[in-house]
Design an enzyme around this catalytic site. Structure first.
Site, short mmCIF file in Angstrom:
data_model
loop_
_atom_site.label_atom_id
_atom_site.label_comp_id
_atom_site.label_asym_id
_atom_site.label_seq_id
_atom_site.Cartn_x
_atom_site.Cartn_y
_atom_site.Cartn_z
N SER A 42 56.17 32.13 74.37
CA SER A 42 55.19 31.07 74.60
C SER A 42 54.32 30.84 73.38
CB SER A 42 54.28 31.44 75.77
OG SER A 42 54.87 31.19 77.00
N ASP A 102 51.99 22.17 80.08
CA ASP A 102 51.61 23.57 80.28
C ASP A 102 50.60 23.64 81.43
OD1 ASP A 102 50.64 26.35 79.55
OD2 ASP A 102 52.02 25.98 77.91
N ASP A 105 42.31 14.67 84.92
CA ASP A 105 41.53 15.76 84.34
C ASP A 105 42.41 17.00 84.21
OD1 ASP A 105 39.73 17.60 83.48
OD2 ASP A 105 38.48 17.59 85.29
N ASN A 127 61.28 35.69 77.74
CA ASN A 127 60.77 37.01 77.40
C ASN A 127 61.47 38.14 78.15
OD1 ASN A 127 58.88 35.74 75.80
ND2 ASN A 127 57.28 35.78 77.36
N HIS A 173 46.69 29.62 79.47
CA HIS A 173 47.91 29.56 78.66
C HIS A 173 47.98 28.28 77.83
CE1 HIS A 173 52.34 29.33 78.02
NE2 HIS A 173 52.27 30.65 78.04
#
Length: 833
Positions: free
Chosen positions: A382, A176, A202, A308, A209
């Site tokens: 999601s 993500d 990192d 969506n 999200h």
């Protein structure tokens, strides 16, 4: 309160899909400019790969070692042509654009033992425990102001499942936008990750999200904060799971296929059991397909959002095989209006107004005990997807679950098909809605057996007779709570064996055999094995491109059709299945005897033949097309011309016309006009000045091959005719007197050369001793001129014509006459009365 307020969440609608989610595909063109994904065929060496990149105009940027997928840079704007060049190379398995996807928007428990966490915002988590409560609430003047109310039991029954188990440290890979690993509800369960956008270790979330998704999966419970201590924030579906965060999406929400494929490979290497991908796009990608299947074959459960767009359109990677595709239901167990749905979508889960963790930088101010983190509501598939991923992690913690196929079977087989709404949940997805309690209690009356048909195998037809004896082995099949009572092997609808180790003859080719095992309680399980029987080692074909060819451009159009002939190519142990004719790296024709148009010139063609076992051979042929012999042009100087010197200046402008000249096999490039040895003009239709008299002009034309032709034209310029003449045809005098004097007058008649009266002529003259006078002739060709008054002592007055003026005519005084004989036509004397 420390939540990220709704006005901010709504601003993220295009990325995270809050209360009104938008489509998941980016609005701009959804590819990385100047980049391709390329995978070579097995066995291609490094030199061949380097040569392929050079020929296609690409540069390898990096490669996923596990799968061999390469990210390649090409010239921006030339990607489509570069893909074609790679695909035309026999060393390449596939080449495609680097697409950009977006991050869109069960043992039974004893009644009364439900585990209800004390987490600060658990009452907002209708998805886990829906009692019909109000949620999406804000502190207001006289209490909370709430915008939504749930419907009792329109949830996944999480407390009922947690009464049995809150899970074990199962690793879940969240692919993500990264994670805020400093968040108090996530820090304990975060175990590392990688940033594939920046290329470092990192994965800090610069969007939000990924942090929200991670909280839904594994936000901690029993993690008090503040003083006095209070349970922090929200509860994850699998609160003891561990998060591996792989950042593949930038701050703008765009995620390249190559970064996603890298993350999937890393998740496998890091020992993840579940992959969550709350992202996707409408484009099918072979590279993405391969990455997902690699994860499945490595034993992982893959979960992805269905999209969506509110349609039945397929969305990738959710639509790939071996991926649990997740739609969204709302707090009333109805399909969320934004959610994709249809016969390709496996299951639905809560996805509307979902409360979860959010990056700490998005919230300001000091928190109160239990509310020291940052939280907000978001909507979309999601948000539904991590509910299923968390459920998968919880199911993995069951002691009777050992394979990813079991996890998937349990999640889908235990789904709530009806729901609490009148519209069934399985009417818009295949299996219905996620139910965590059902999943944790699924199959406890009798655990189904596990079928194991053994690994896929590739063997060789050792006798060369087209078939091979194969031993099928189901010995690894098992039943954890009983015994396997029967084995059945099928190929298609045909039963080929009824024992655990069956021997069957299989013909050369690929065979998918399905094993069905039945335990002592009648439960069944299936598994498939693919067995490929290869023929003996293949003898490569022989390519023959035919003899070199020299032909002539027969019609002179610069091209010639030539039939190539590869029919002398052969394959001693099979057949040739493909013929490709190359000029350089470009395929110009296929087939054994294609007809191709070649331009004048010489080129070398390479015939590439492939046999029915995939072996290849090449041969070359030189084809020369010679130009057709030149046909001389035809000159046409036009018809002879006769003109008149219109203005009488001794010359006339004449337009010459060579436009009817022609060249049947080319073009005329120059026109030259000569009179004698002098060049007088150039061009097809020049204008020249020619003097009065005859002129013989020669046109010389030259074509584009240097050939010439001539033609002549006779141009005659006649002198201008003399102008028409006028003269005086009669002079009639008269006089009149009074006491003191007298006057004379004369009537002048003007005729033309045909002795016709002339109208509009100006007659000038003068009386003796007087000033000049003039008159203009009327309809009868006559006009009158009078004298001034004279004294009586003057006995006569003489009038003399000095001129006659008429446009286009000349005055001829020598033709003046007077039919009465009383004048000479030029002057007349009038006597006093």
């Amino acid at each position: 309160m420390r939540f990220y307020r709704a006005i901010v969440a709504t601003a993220l609608v295009a990325f995270a899909f809050t209360a009104h989610p938008s489509a998941q595909a980016p609005a701009a063109r959804n590819v990385v400019a100047g980049e391709l994904l390329v995978k070579f065929r097995p066995g291609v060496n490094d030199d061949a790969k380097t040569n392929t990149h050079r020929a296609a105009g690409g540069t390898r940027l990096n490669e996923i070692a596990r799968t061999g997928l390469q990210r390649v840079r090409v010239t921006a704007g030339n990607e489509t042509a570069a893909v074609a060049r790679y695909r035309n190379n026999p060393n390449v398995l596939y080449a495609e654009r680097n697409y950009v996807r977006s991050i869109p928007a069960p043992a039974s428990h004893t009644p009364g033992t439900e585990l209800l966490p004390g987490d600060h915002y658990f009452k907002e988590q209708w998805a886990l425990h829906n009692t019909g409560q109000l949620f999406y609430c804000f502190a207001w003047i006289d209490g909370d102001l709430c915008f939504y109310q749930g419907t009792n039991d329109a949830d996944i029954d999480a407390p009922e499942a947690w009464a049995m188990s809150t899970g074990t440290p199962v690793k879940v890979a969240v692919i993500d936008s990264g994670i805020d690993y400093t968040h108090p509800d996530l820090a304990a369960n975060y175990i590392g990750g990688y940033d594939f956008v920046s290329g470092d270790s990192d994965p800090m979330d610069d969007h939000g999200h990924g942090t929200h998704v991670s909280g839904t999966i594994a936000a901690a419970i029993n993690n008090p904060t503040g003083d006095p201590a209070a349970e922090e924030g929200v509860a994850g579906v699998a609160p003891n799971a561990r998060i591996l965060a792989y950042k593949v999406c930038g701050a703008d929400g765009s995620c390249s296929d190559f970064a996603i494929a890298q993350a999937i490979a890393q998740a496998i290497a890091d020992g993840a059991k579940v992959i969550n991908m709350s992202l996707g796009g409408p484009e099918y990608s072979q590279a993405m397909y391969d990455a997902v299947q690699d994860a499945w074959n490595a034993g992982l459960v893959i979960v992805a959002g269905a999209g969506n767009d509110g349609t039945t359109a397929e969305f990738y990677p959710a639509a790939f095989p071996n991926v649990i595709s997740v739609a969204a239901f709302d707090e009333d167990h109805r399909r969320a209006s934004f959610s994709n749905y249809g016969s390709w979508v496996d299951i639905s889960a809560p996805g509307n107004v979902i409360m979860s963790s959010y990056p700490m930088v998005a919230c300001g101010g000091a928190g109160v005990p239990g509310d020291t983190g940052c939280y907000t509501w978001l909507s979309g598939t999601s948000m539904a997807t991590p509910h299923v991923s968390g459920a998968a992690a919880l199911v993995w913690s069951r002691s009777d679950v050992t394979t990813n196929s079991q996890v998937v079977d349990i999640l889908l087989g235990s789904a709530d098909r009806q729901g609490v709404d009148s519209v069934r949940l399985d009417s818009w997805t295949i299996h219905g809605g996620l139910n965590l309690h059902n999943a944790m209690s699924y199959g406890f009356s009798n655990l189904p057996p596990v079928a194991d048909a053994g690994p896929d195998r590739t063997i060789v037809d050792s006798g060369g007779d087209g078939q091979e004896l194969v031993t099928l082995d189901a010995g690894a099949s098992s039943d954890s709570d009983g015994t396997i009572a029967s084995y059945e092997w099928r190929e298609g609808e045909t039963v080929v064996g009824l024992v655990a180790t069956a021997e069957v003859w299989l013909s050369v080719g690929t065979h998918t055999l399905t094993l069905t095992v039945t335990d002592d309680d009648g439960a069944t399980a299936t598994d498939s094995v693919v067995i490929t029987v290869n023929p003996p080692p293949n003898v490569p074909p022989v390519a023959n491109a035919g003899a070199d060819r020299i032909v002539t451009d027969t019609n002179g159009d610069g091209f010639e059709m030539i039939t190539l002939n590869g029919t002398a190519s052969s394959d001693s142990d099979g057949t040739i299945v493909a013929y490709e004719w190359f000029v350089g790296n470009v395929v110009i024709a296929t087939g054994a005897t294609p007809t191709v148009s070649f331009a004048v010139g010489t080129r070398t063609l390479v015939l590439h033949v492939t046999d029915d076992d995939g072996s290849a051979a090449t041969d070359s042929v030189v084809v020369t097309v010679n130009s057709a012999p030149n046909v001389a042009p035809s000159a046409s100087a036009g018809p002879d011309q006769i003109l008149t010197d219109t203005n009488g200046d001794g010359s006339e402008m004449v337009t010459l016309n060579g436009s009817a000249s022609s060249d049947s096999d080319g073009a005329i490039v120059s026109y030259e006009w000569r009179e004698g040895s002098n060049v007088v003009a150039a061009g097809a239709t020049p204008s020249v000045s020619l003097s009065v008299g005859p002129h013989t002009l020669t046109l010389r034309v030259t074509d584009d091959d240097g050939a010439t032709a001539t033609d002549t034209v006779l141009v005659t310029v006649n002198a201008a005719p003399p102008p028409a003449s006028v003269h005086v045809a009669d002079l009639d005098g008269a006089s009149a007197g009074n006491k003191s004097g007298w006057t004379a007058r004369v009537t002048v008649t003007v005729h033309d050369a045909s002795h016709q009266a002339v109208v509009g002529a100006t007659v000038t003259g003068s009386w003796s001793g007087g000033a000049p006078v003039a008159c203009m002739t009327g309809a009868n060709g006559a006009c009158v001129l009078g004298s001034s008054e004279m004294r009586k002592r003057i006995g006569t007055a003489t009038f003399a014509v000095s001129g006659v003026i008429l446009s286009g005519h000349s005055y001829t005084s020598g033709q003046n006459h007077d039919p009465d004989g009383d004048s000479n036509g030029t002057s007349i004397t009038v006597v006093k009365p």
